[in-house]
Design an enzyme around this catalytic site. Sequence first.
Site, mmCIF file in Angstrom:
data_model
loop_
_atom_site.group_PDB
_atom_site.id
_atom_site.type_symbol
_atom_site.label_atom_id
_atom_site.label_comp_id
_atom_site.label_asym_id
_atom_site.label_seq_id
_atom_site.Cartn_x
_atom_site.Cartn_y
_atom_site.Cartn_z
ATOM 1 N N ARG A 15 0.839 -1.203 0.000
ATOM 2 C CA ARG A 15 0.000 0.000 0.000
ATOM 3 C C ARG A 15 0.876 1.257 0.000
ATOM 4 N NH1 ARG A 15 -0.626 4.749 2.374
ATOM 5 N NH2 ARG A 15 -0.117 3.796 4.376
ATOM 6 N N ASP A 16 1.520 1.544 1.107
ATOM 7 C CA ASP A 16 2.298 2.797 1.193
ATOM 8 C C ASP A 16 3.473 2.764 0.213
ATOM 9 O OD1 ASP A 16 3.026 5.290 2.092
ATOM 10 O OD2 ASP A 16 3.118 4.758 4.205
ATOM 11 N N HIS A 209 8.680 7.357 7.930
ATOM 12 C CA HIS A 209 9.268 7.500 6.592
ATOM 13 C C HIS A 209 10.719 7.920 6.804
ATOM 14 C CE1 HIS A 209 5.803 6.913 3.887
ATOM 15 N NE2 HIS A 209 5.135 7.122 5.017
ATOM 16 N N CYS A 240 4.165 9.405 0.200
ATOM 17 C CA CYS A 240 2.757 9.804 0.156
ATOM 18 C C CYS A 240 2.557 10.794 -0.987
ATOM 19 C CB CYS A 240 2.348 10.437 1.482
ATOM 20 S SG CYS A 240 0.636 11.003 1.461
ATOM 21 N N ASN A 249 8.940 4.469 3.392
ATOM 22 C CA ASN A 249 8.999 4.054 4.792
ATOM 23 C C ASN A 249 10.365 3.449 5.059
ATOM 24 O OD1 ASN A 249 6.127 3.420 3.611
ATOM 25 N ND2 ASN A 249 5.850 3.865 5.775
HETATM 26 P P1 HMG Z 1 -13.451 14.247 -2.069
HETATM 27 O O1 HMG Z 1 -13.210 14.676 -3.491
HETATM 28 O O2 HMG Z 1 -13.430 15.299 -1.021
HETATM 29 O O3 HMG Z 1 -14.810 13.456 -1.849
HETATM 30 O O4 HMG Z 1 -12.441 13.117 -1.723
HETATM 31 P P2 HMG Z 1 -16.045 13.076 -2.683
HETATM 32 O O5 HMG Z 1 -16.896 12.306 -1.743
HETATM 33 O O6 HMG Z 1 -16.576 14.305 -3.361
HETATM 34 O O7 HMG Z 1 -15.506 12.059 -3.802
HETATM 35 C C1 HMG Z 1 -14.813 12.434 -4.962
HETATM 36 C C2 HMG Z 1 -14.875 11.299 -5.974
HETATM 37 O O8 HMG Z 1 -14.237 10.148 -5.433
HETATM 38 C C3 HMG Z 1 -16.301 10.867 -6.322
HETATM 39 O O9 HMG Z 1 -16.278 10.362 -7.649
HETATM 40 C C4 HMG Z 1 -16.525 9.716 -5.378
HETATM 41 O O10 HMG Z 1 -17.496 8.815 -5.821
HETATM 42 C C5 HMG Z 1 -15.181 9.056 -5.336
HETATM 43 P P3 HMG Z 1 -16.920 11.189 -8.859
HETATM 44 O O11 HMG Z 1 -18.338 11.443 -8.449
HETATM 45 O O12 HMG Z 1 -16.096 12.450 -8.939
HETATM 46 O O13 HMG Z 1 -16.735 10.273 -10.027
HETATM 47 N N1 HMG Z 1 -14.926 8.370 -4.082
HETATM 48 C C6 HMG Z 1 -14.425 7.118 -3.999
HETATM 49 N N2 HMG Z 1 -14.095 6.225 -4.941
HETATM 50 C C7 HMG Z 1 -13.644 5.026 -4.521
HETATM 51 N N3 HMG Z 1 -13.489 4.711 -3.218
HETATM 52 C C8 HMG Z 1 -13.802 5.590 -2.242
HETATM 53 C C9 HMG Z 1 -14.309 6.847 -2.634
HETATM 54 N N4 HMG Z 1 -14.713 7.929 -1.942
HETATM 55 C C10 HMG Z 1 -15.087 8.846 -2.828
HETATM 56 N N5 HMG Z 1 -13.644 5.271 -0.970
HETATM 57 C C11 HMG Z 1 -11.486 11.314 -0.444
HETATM 58 C C12 HMG Z 1 -12.297 12.594 -0.414
HETATM 59 C C13 HMG Z 1 -11.076 10.947 0.962
HETATM 60 C C14 HMG Z 1 -12.318 10.198 -1.069
HETATM 61 C C15 HMG Z 1 -10.235 11.586 -1.316
HETATM 62 O O14 HMG Z 1 -9.600 12.712 -0.801
HETATM 63 C C16 HMG Z 1 -9.282 10.429 -1.363
HETATM 64 O O15 HMG Z 1 -9.578 9.361 -1.876
HETATM 65 N N6 HMG Z 1 -8.079 10.643 -0.851
HETATM 66 C C17 HMG Z 1 -7.069 9.595 -0.866
HETATM 67 C C18 HMG Z 1 -5.958 10.000 -0.027
HETATM 68 C C19 HMG Z 1 -4.937 8.882 0.030
HETATM 69 O O16 HMG Z 1 -5.196 7.734 -0.299
HETATM 70 N N7 HMG Z 1 -3.727 9.270 0.473
HETATM 71 C C20 HMG Z 1 -2.676 8.350 0.625
HETATM 72 C C21 HMG Z 1 -2.896 7.423 1.785
HETATM 73 S S1 HMG Z 1 -2.626 8.185 3.363
HETATM 74 C C22 HMG Z 1 -0.935 8.041 3.628
HETATM 75 O O17 HMG Z 1 -0.205 7.630 2.749
HETATM 76 C C23 HMG Z 1 -0.410 8.396 4.983
HETATM 77 C C24 HMG Z 1 -0.077 7.178 5.852
HETATM 78 O O18 HMG Z 1 0.844 6.328 5.207
HETATM 79 C C25 HMG Z 1 0.518 7.661 7.171
HETATM 80 C C26 HMG Z 1 1.669 8.657 6.959
HETATM 81 O O19 HMG Z 1 2.712 8.267 6.430
HETATM 82 O O20 HMG Z 1 1.448 9.807 7.286
HETATM 83 C C27 HMG Z 1 -1.327 6.358 6.170
HETATM 84 MG MG MG Z 2 2.954 6.556 5.197
#
Ligand code: HMG
Ligand code: MG
Length: 302
Positions: A15-16, A209, A240, A249
């Site tokens: 994933r990450d 990380h 990220c 990481n």
């Molecule tokens: P948004 O644009 O504010 O929300 O996104 P929305 O509800 O308006 O949705 C936008 C579009 O996404 C829509 O599609 C939804 O249907 C679709 P459209 O109508 O435009 O065709 N949608 C989805 N599709 C599939 N699965 C879903 C989903 N939800 C909505 N679950 C949202 C808000 C949170 C969805 C968006 O910002 C998002 O997906 N962000 C992803 C962020 C991400 O994955 N970041 C990386 C992971 S976190 C990380 O790496 C940190 C970590 O490792 C810890 C660290 O190191 O800090 C964990």
């Molecule tokens: Mg991370």
Amino acid sequence: MATPNKVKIVEVAPRDGLQNEKQFIPTEVKVELINRLSTAGFANIETTSFVSPKWVPQMADNAQVMAAIERRPGTIYSVLAPNMRGFDAALAAGADEVVIFGAASEAFSQANINCSIAESIARFEPVAEAVKAAGLRLRGSISCALGCPYQGDVEPAAVVEVARRYLELGCDEIDVADTIGVGTPRRVERVMKAVTEIVDPSRVAGHFHDTYGQSLANILASLQAGISIFHTSVAGLGGCPYAKGATGNVATEDVLYMLHGMGIKTGVDLDAVIDIGQWISGHLGRKSSSRAGNALAARKAA
Ligand code: HMG
Ligand code: MG
């Protein structure tokens, strides 16, 4: 505090590690990676994320990956889910653990999940309830616990506040994440001490990380604060998409080498992980960023 003699490694490369790769990685390669990691003995593998494919295209094959992997009994297969849509898909895919992911910094929360910290917690409430009702494990990740790419310093109190909300939501485990790798050991010790004042240390994880090369030192500081769960990524893959300049990481091989050298058990076969690190790096067309991985692979080849 005495350091733990056993540590749980959460392998986050699928994933990450892969989410930031520009070229789409074939589903079969992701599945082979997860299967090989399962065989190496990881107790927990972060498999994919059920987020918007527009935001993170690399994870668009989440359901196919989950359907194709061979599950090792006893291994927890975790997935990220930011909202109910993500939860429904995670449940259908048979995830064992759902990860909600928020931040200790407002600016990062906006950049990563497009809402404020308070809004994110409100969004997580139904997810947490549904996770518990389905009998799954719930994990809460706190990004930018040691600094934010937009906001700079982040106070431990801000991290503790998110941890408190996660506890109220029923999180089984809480991840203190150094998204951009800026933390140093004393700061890590401070934040771990602050969080473990309200959360039992056995339920707190360090997610480091390695951008500034501080991760092993930060893991040692965390061990000394009683932390016994760490997130690592084979070959140091990762970053990220919403944290500019953030690298992978801490490499699994480096952490296993250090922990095993300290006599701390992980249940993971380092020798198998070395081969996986070399194999996936070859597949991505680059050298592994694990120092121990490369050194041990060279020794094996000699
Ligand atoms: P948004 O644009 O504010 O929300 O996104 P929305 O509800 O308006 O949705 C936008 C579009 O996404 C829509 O599609 C939804 O249907 C679709 P459209 O109508 O435009 O065709 N949608 C989805 N599709 C599939 N699965 C879903 C989903 N939800 C909505 N679950 C949202 C808000 C949170 C969805 C968006 O910002 C998002 O997906 N962000 C992803 C962020 C991400 O994955 N970041 C990386 C992971 S976190 C990380 O790496 C940190 C970590 O490792 C810890 C660290 O190191 O800090 C964990
Ligand atoms: Mg991370």
